[in-house]
Design a protein around this motif. Structure first.
Motif, PDB file in Angstrom:
ATOM      1  N   GLY B 179      59.661  48.574  35.335  1.00 22.45           N
ATOM      2  CA  GLY B 179      58.993  48.662  36.568  1.00 22.45           C
ATOM      3  C   GLY B 179      57.969  48.145  36.484  1.00 22.45           C
ATOM      4  N   PHE B 180      57.541  47.109  35.653  1.00 28.22           N
ATOM      5  CA  PHE B 180      56.807  45.729  35.691  1.00 28.22           C
ATOM      6  C   PHE B 180      57.120  44.421  36.644  1.00 28.22           C
ATOM      7  CE2 PHE B 180      55.881  41.910  33.552  1.00 28.22           C
ATOM      8  CZ  PHE B 180      54.453  41.935  33.545  1.00 28.22           C
ATOM      9  N   VAL B 181      58.777  44.547  35.670  1.00 27.08           N
ATOM     10  CA  VAL B 181      59.436  43.978  36.462  1.00 27.08           C
ATOM     11  C   VAL B 181      59.191  43.909  38.437  1.00 27.08           C
ATOM     12  CG1 VAL B 181      61.589  42.192  37.447  1.00 27.08           C
ATOM     13  CG2 VAL B 181      60.911  42.796  35.744  1.00 27.08           C
ATOM     14  N   LEU B 182      59.384  44.900  38.884  1.00 25.00           N
ATOM     15  CA  LEU B 182      59.483  45.584  40.403  1.00 25.00           C
ATOM     16  C   LEU B 182      57.861  45.073  41.087  1.00 25.00           C
ATOM     17  CD1 LEU B 182      60.849  47.053  41.959  1.00 25.00           C
ATOM     18  CD2 LEU B 182      59.918  48.599  41.868  1.00 25.00           C
ATOM     19  N   GLY B 183      56.648  45.292  39.742  1.00 21.90           N
ATOM     20  CA  GLY B 183      55.190  45.503  40.263  1.00 21.90           C
ATOM     21  C   GLY B 183      55.110  43.975  40.880  1.00 21.90           C
ATOM     22  N   SER B 184      55.015  43.251  39.288  1.00 15.11           N
ATOM     23  CA  SER B 184      54.917  41.489  38.907  1.00 15.11           C
ATOM     24  C   SER B 184      54.304  41.422  40.050  1.00 15.11           C
ATOM     25  CB  SER B 184      55.467  41.209  38.517  1.00 15.11           C
ATOM     26  OG  SER B 184      56.628  40.623  39.007  1.00 15.11           O
ATOM     27  N   LEU B 185      54.527  40.771  41.348  1.00 10.70           N
ATOM     28  CA  LEU B 185      54.442  39.946  42.403  1.00 10.70           C
ATOM     29  C   LEU B 185      53.553  40.917  43.102  1.00 10.70           C
ATOM     30  CD1 LEU B 185      54.584  37.516  44.445  1.00 10.70           C
ATOM     31  CD2 LEU B 185      56.301  39.828  46.150  1.00 10.70           C
ATOM     32  N   SER B 186      53.358  42.516  43.075  1.00  8.09           N
ATOM     33  CA  SER B 186      51.884  42.904  43.612  1.00  8.09           C
ATOM     34  C   SER B 186      51.086  42.992  42.625  1.00  8.09           C
ATOM     35  CB  SER B 186      52.580  44.253  43.800  1.00  8.09           C
ATOM     36  OG  SER B 186      53.356  44.104  44.694  1.00  8.09           O
ATOM     37  N   MET B 187      51.180  43.183  41.643  1.00  7.92           N
ATOM     38  CA  MET B 187      49.954  42.909  40.509  1.00  7.92           C
ATOM     39  C   MET B 187      48.799  41.373  40.988  1.00  7.92           C
ATOM     40  SD  MET B 187      50.767  42.027  36.674  1.00  7.92           S
ATOM     41  CE  MET B 187      52.112  43.392  36.233  1.00  7.92           C
ATOM     42  N   ALA B 188      49.629  40.223  41.205  1.00  5.17           N
ATOM     43  CA  ALA B 188      48.761  39.238  41.078  1.00  5.17           C
ATOM     44  C   ALA B 188      48.417  39.340  42.637  1.00  5.17           C
ATOM     45  CB  ALA B 188      49.785  37.626  41.730  1.00  5.17           C
ATOM     46  N   TYR B 189      49.089  40.174  44.219  1.00  5.62           N
ATOM     47  CA  TYR B 189      48.019  40.635  45.107  1.00  5.62           C
ATOM     48  C   TYR B 189      47.016  41.466  44.836  1.00  5.62           C
ATOM     49  CZ  TYR B 189      51.455  37.791  47.588  1.00  5.62           C
ATOM     50  OH  TYR B 189      52.183  36.575  48.322  1.00  5.62           O
ATOM     51  N   VAL B 190      47.406  42.262  43.725  1.00  2.00           N
ATOM     52  CA  VAL B 190      46.288  43.288  44.235  1.00  2.00           C
ATOM     53  C   VAL B 190      45.303  42.445  43.202  1.00  2.00           C
ATOM     54  CG1 VAL B 190      45.268  45.291  42.380  1.00  2.00           C
ATOM     55  CG2 VAL B 190      47.462  45.285  43.613  1.00  2.00           C
ATOM     56  N   SER B 191      45.403  41.568  41.772  1.00  2.00           N
ATOM     57  CA  SER B 191      43.535  41.400  41.508  1.00  2.00           C
ATOM     58  C   SER B 191      43.579  40.856  42.567  1.00  2.00           C
ATOM     59  CB  SER B 191      44.553  40.526  40.303  1.00  2.00           C
ATOM     60  OG  SER B 191      45.326  38.961  40.571  1.00  2.00           O
ATOM     61  N   ARG B 192      43.541  39.287  43.083  1.00  2.00           N
ATOM     62  CA  ARG B 192      43.511  38.611  44.188  1.00  2.00           C
ATOM     63  C   ARG B 192      42.382  39.083  44.698  1.00  2.00           C
ATOM     64  NH1 ARG B 192      46.008  33.608  45.788  1.00  2.00           N
ATOM     65  NH2 ARG B 192      46.548  31.842  43.942  1.00  2.00           N
ATOM     66  N   LEU B 193      43.340  40.456  45.339  1.00  2.00           N
ATOM     67  CA  LEU B 193      42.436  40.932  46.203  1.00  2.00           C
ATOM     68  C   LEU B 193      40.904  41.693  45.997  1.00  2.00           C
ATOM     69  CD1 LEU B 193      43.124  40.979  49.269  1.00  2.00           C
ATOM     70  CD2 LEU B 193      44.641  44.035  48.563  1.00  2.00           C
ATOM     71  N   THR B 194      41.130  42.629  44.358  1.00  2.00           N
ATOM     72  CA  THR B 194      40.170  43.149  44.043  1.00  2.00           C
ATOM     73  C   THR B 194      38.879  42.213  43.090  1.00  2.00           C
ATOM     74  OG1 THR B 194      41.823  44.585  42.263  1.00  2.00           O
ATOM     75  CG2 THR B 194      39.289  44.713  42.198  1.00  2.00           C
ATOM     76  N   ARG B 195      39.805  40.691  42.940  1.00  2.00           N
ATOM     77  CA  ARG B 195      38.174  40.412  43.019  1.00  2.00           C
ATOM     78  C   ARG B 195      37.831  39.197  43.963  1.00  2.00           C
ATOM     79  NH1 ARG B 195      39.022  33.936  43.940  1.00  2.00           N
ATOM     80  NH2 ARG B 195      37.826  33.090  42.362  1.00  2.00           N
ATOM     81  N   THR B 196      38.282  39.231  45.653  1.00  2.00           N
ATOM     82  CA  THR B 196      37.563  38.704  45.905  1.00  2.00           C
ATOM     83  C   THR B 196      36.821  40.163  47.220  1.00  2.00           C
ATOM     84  OG1 THR B 196      39.273  37.810  46.833  1.00  2.00           O
ATOM     85  CG2 THR B 196      37.851  37.967  49.253  1.00  2.00           C
ATOM     86  N   SER B 197      37.089  40.770  47.029  1.00  2.00           N
ATOM     87  CA  SER B 197      36.584  42.193  47.982  1.00  2.00           C
ATOM     88  C   SER B 197      35.639  42.379  46.638  1.00  2.00           C
ATOM     89  CB  SER B 197      37.059  43.436  47.067  1.00  2.00           C
ATOM     90  OG  SER B 197      36.651  44.325  47.695  1.00  2.00           O
ATOM     91  N   ILE B 198      35.373  41.950  44.893  1.00  2.00           N
ATOM     92  CA  ILE B 198      34.114  42.281  43.970  1.00  2.00           C
ATOM     93  C   ILE B 198      33.441  41.112  44.664  1.00  2.00           C
ATOM     94  CG2 ILE B 198      33.077  42.483  41.961  1.00  2.00           C
ATOM     95  CD1 ILE B 198      35.479  44.544  41.105  1.00  2.00           C
TER      96      ILE B 198
END
Lengths: 320, 308
Positions: B179-198
């Motif tokens: 699950g970690f492997v599968l989600g690792s790419l999107s994890m990066a996008y999620v953290s960038r998206l959250t950062r910009t939005s906040i």
């Protein structure tokens, strides 16, 4: 080694700006006028270490792709089973693979195929997406409705699955020249990813359509064709260009994934993905077979993603 | 609200028909003899060819074939594989594991990605910000199969912290690393998206108002800031859940997970067209519905959005 690369970079950078200034109407060179988006972005980019590192890596990779024989004297296809799976030594920088082929030489010659797929697919995606997006954004109404539904149909296809189905359909047609293999992968990738480019272009076109310069052009009797390609296109280019740079890196990685699944490139076009795919059954006994091509692949993708990040920050200061 | 849902559902129909038709054509209208190689080295028995042609309506045009297939599908019949297994049963056997894996992946990427995004978005420029930016760059650049092999070798085989492969029961514990492997790419996008939005919302007027009212910091961040920054992140997570349910071919292959990705990969290579179309049609429905639900959730998060 370093000097020519930097010189080449400065040179290509210079022509990059002139070309874009030209597209912008050439009004940016004069003093006293406000700087355009492009020259402003270029001035910003030149000072970013991330951008400079990324472009140096990418220019180096392009040189490797065009002149692989400058970097290795070994024949990438020479097999010698007696040296199968030997670890790195002074003879072969990255060691030998299962068939006893020089991994370094294969990686150097593989650069060409990996980059070709990335660049080709990114260009196709942007061209298809930009044209359809501009048409949908400019004409609106029924045209927009129809084109948007078509885009949604392609967007609904799961990416990897769609690529496997398309490539599998082509595979039975018996293509085996290296260039044809590359074109097949390029076609599959761009067919599945144009909807996003189209949406980006469409929203840029819709907002550009409301601007005074488009109304003025229309009042002067310019044709739809002229308004779209002479007036709107240069002003809608920034967001899609940013998307294309990031996309290029991810296409190189996707090609590797497809080749890893045994469905992307294959023998005459030996990309890094094909090398990794060949290595996967031996990762426990000889991890260097996997690690070297994977490392080069990662550095390449990293360079393109960094470039895309830098370009985005420069062109879209809101996100900073 | 009800009318909006109805309109969206009606809009889904042409997209659904278009997508499934596209897949049907790509799977079935492949140039070449469909029976080539199916009976080993010899050409197929004419009786077998006649039976198969009749069963799958192969003598009709692809349009007729497609609508006959769609008719069966609407009655809940996914068809049979060439060896006579019901595709519906195959899916029912394999799909739960894939859903489990996708849910774990999205949960991991949401927790780690949003936490990293909040941390960097609130702090602004500094060491943590650069650290997270560089790690997301690396996560985006490393292909999934490389991450998968590396984690499998390091944590599965060398350190032995996690099982290197998944058994046929596929327990939650075994699926954490995949699950970690599968989600690792999107994890990066999620953290960038959250950062910009906040970072964008931090300077908004409602934040200043909340601060001026003297509300505690926890409430300002937890209620005002997070809720307003959640929409782009939620959209991404929803699309990703839809994607991951069908896109786990590589991860399932590396860790030997008996899920839907492996099923579809094998069926494509073995030219089991019925299975391929059946599974992909299901995945498309899931993808479209998840996106619809996400759209409806907007109104819950942001009452300014109304559907009329």
């Amino acid at each position: 080694m370093t000097d020519p690369t930097i010189a080449a970079q400065a040179d290509s950078g210079g022509s990059y700006v002139t070309a874009l200034e030209h597209a912008d109407g050439g009004g940016t060179g004069k003093k006293g006028k406000p700087r355009s988006l492009w020259s402003d972005a270029w001035g910003d980019l030149r000072r970013r270490p991330l951008f400079i590192i990324a472009s140096v890596i990418i220019l180096f990779l392009i040189v490797v792709a065009v002149f692989p024989e400058w970097f290795t004297s070994a024949d990438p296809n020479h097999r010698d089973l007696s040296r199968s799976r030997q670890t790195p030594s002074s003879d072969a920088l990255f060691g030998y693979d299962v068939q006893g082929q020089d991994i370094f030489a294969r990686a150097v010659y593989g650069t060409r195929w990996s980059l070709l797929v990335g660049v080709g697919a990114a260009v196709f995606t942007v061209v298809i997406g930009a044209v359809i997006g501009l048409l949908a954004g400019y004409f609106g109404g029924a045209v927009d409705g129809f084109l948007s539904r078509v885009a949604e149909v392609f967007f609904g296809l799961p990416f990897v699955l769609g690529a496997i189905i398309i490539l599998n359909a082509f595979r039975s047609s018996g293509v085996d020249s290296a260039f044809a293999l590359v074109m097949m992968v390029v076609f599959a990738l761009s067919l599945l990813s144009w909807p996003v480019a189209m949406r980006i272009m469409r929203s840029a076109a819709i907002s550009a359509k409301q601007q005074d310069y488009v109304k003025a052009a229309r009042a002067l009797g310019a044709s739809a064709w002229r308004i779209i390609f002479r007036h709107m296109l240069p002003n809608c280019l920034a967001p899609i260009l940013v998307y294309a740079t990031i996309l290029l890196g991810s296409f190189i990685a996707v090609e590797a994934t497809l080749s890893f699944l045994g469905i992307g490139l294959r023998d005459p076009a030996v990309s890094w993905g094909v090398m990794i795919s060949d290595a996967r059954n031996y990762i426990r006994v000889a991890p260097h077979l996997l690690l070297f091509p994977a490392g080069i692949l990662t550095i390449t993708v990293l360079a393109f993603v960094m470039l895309g990040d830098a370009v985005r920050d420069a062109l879209d200061p809101k996100l900073r | 609200m009800g009318r909006y849902v109805l309109r969206r559902l009606l809009q889904l129909i042409p997209v659904f028909v278009g997508t499934t038709f596209l897949i049907y054509v790509m799977v079935w209208a492949v140039p070449g003899d469909p029976f080539a190689g199916m009976c080993g080295e010899r050409p197929c028995n004419p009786a077998f060819v006649a039976m198969m042609t009749d069963k799958y309506n192969m003598d009709e045009t692809v349009f007729v074939q497609y609508f006959l297939y769609l008719g069966n599908l609407l009655q809940g019949d996914f068809g049979e594989t060439f060896s006579g297994l019901a595709v519906g049963d195959l899916i029912a056997l394999r799909y739960p594991v894939s859903i489990q894996l996708a849910v774990i992946a999205v949960a991991i990427e949401a927790v780690i990605g949003i936490a990293a995004g909040i941390l960097t978005g609130l702090r602004g420029r500094g060491f943590v910000d650069n650290l997270v930016l560089v790690s997301t760059l690396f996560l985006i650049s490393i292909p999934t199969f490389v991450t998968g092999f590396l984690l499998q070798i390091v944590f599965g085989l060398e350190l032995g912290w996690f099982p290197a492969t998944v058994s046929s029961e596929a327990t939650w514990g075994e699926l954490i690393m995949p699950g970690f492997v599968l989600g690792s790419l999107s994890m990066a996008y999620v953290s960038r998206l959250t950062r910009t939005s906040i970072a964008e919302n931090r300077r908004a007027d409602f934040m200043r108002t909340a601060l001026a009212k003297g509300q505690p910091k926890r409430r300002i961040v937890g209620v005002h800031l997070l809720r307003n920054s959640a929409i782009p992140v939620l959209t991404f997570l929803g699309t990703d859940l839809g994607n991951l349910m069908g896109g786990a071919i590589v991860t399932e292959g590396i860790f030997g997970i008996p899920g839907i990705g492996g099923l579809i990969y094998d069926s494509i290579l073995n030219k089991e067209g019925v299975t391929v179309t059946g599974v992909v049609v299901l995945l498309v429905i899931v993808f479209l519905l998840v996106n619809l639900i996400i759209d409806l959730l907007y109104a819950v998060l942001d009452p300014r959005i109304r559907y009329d």
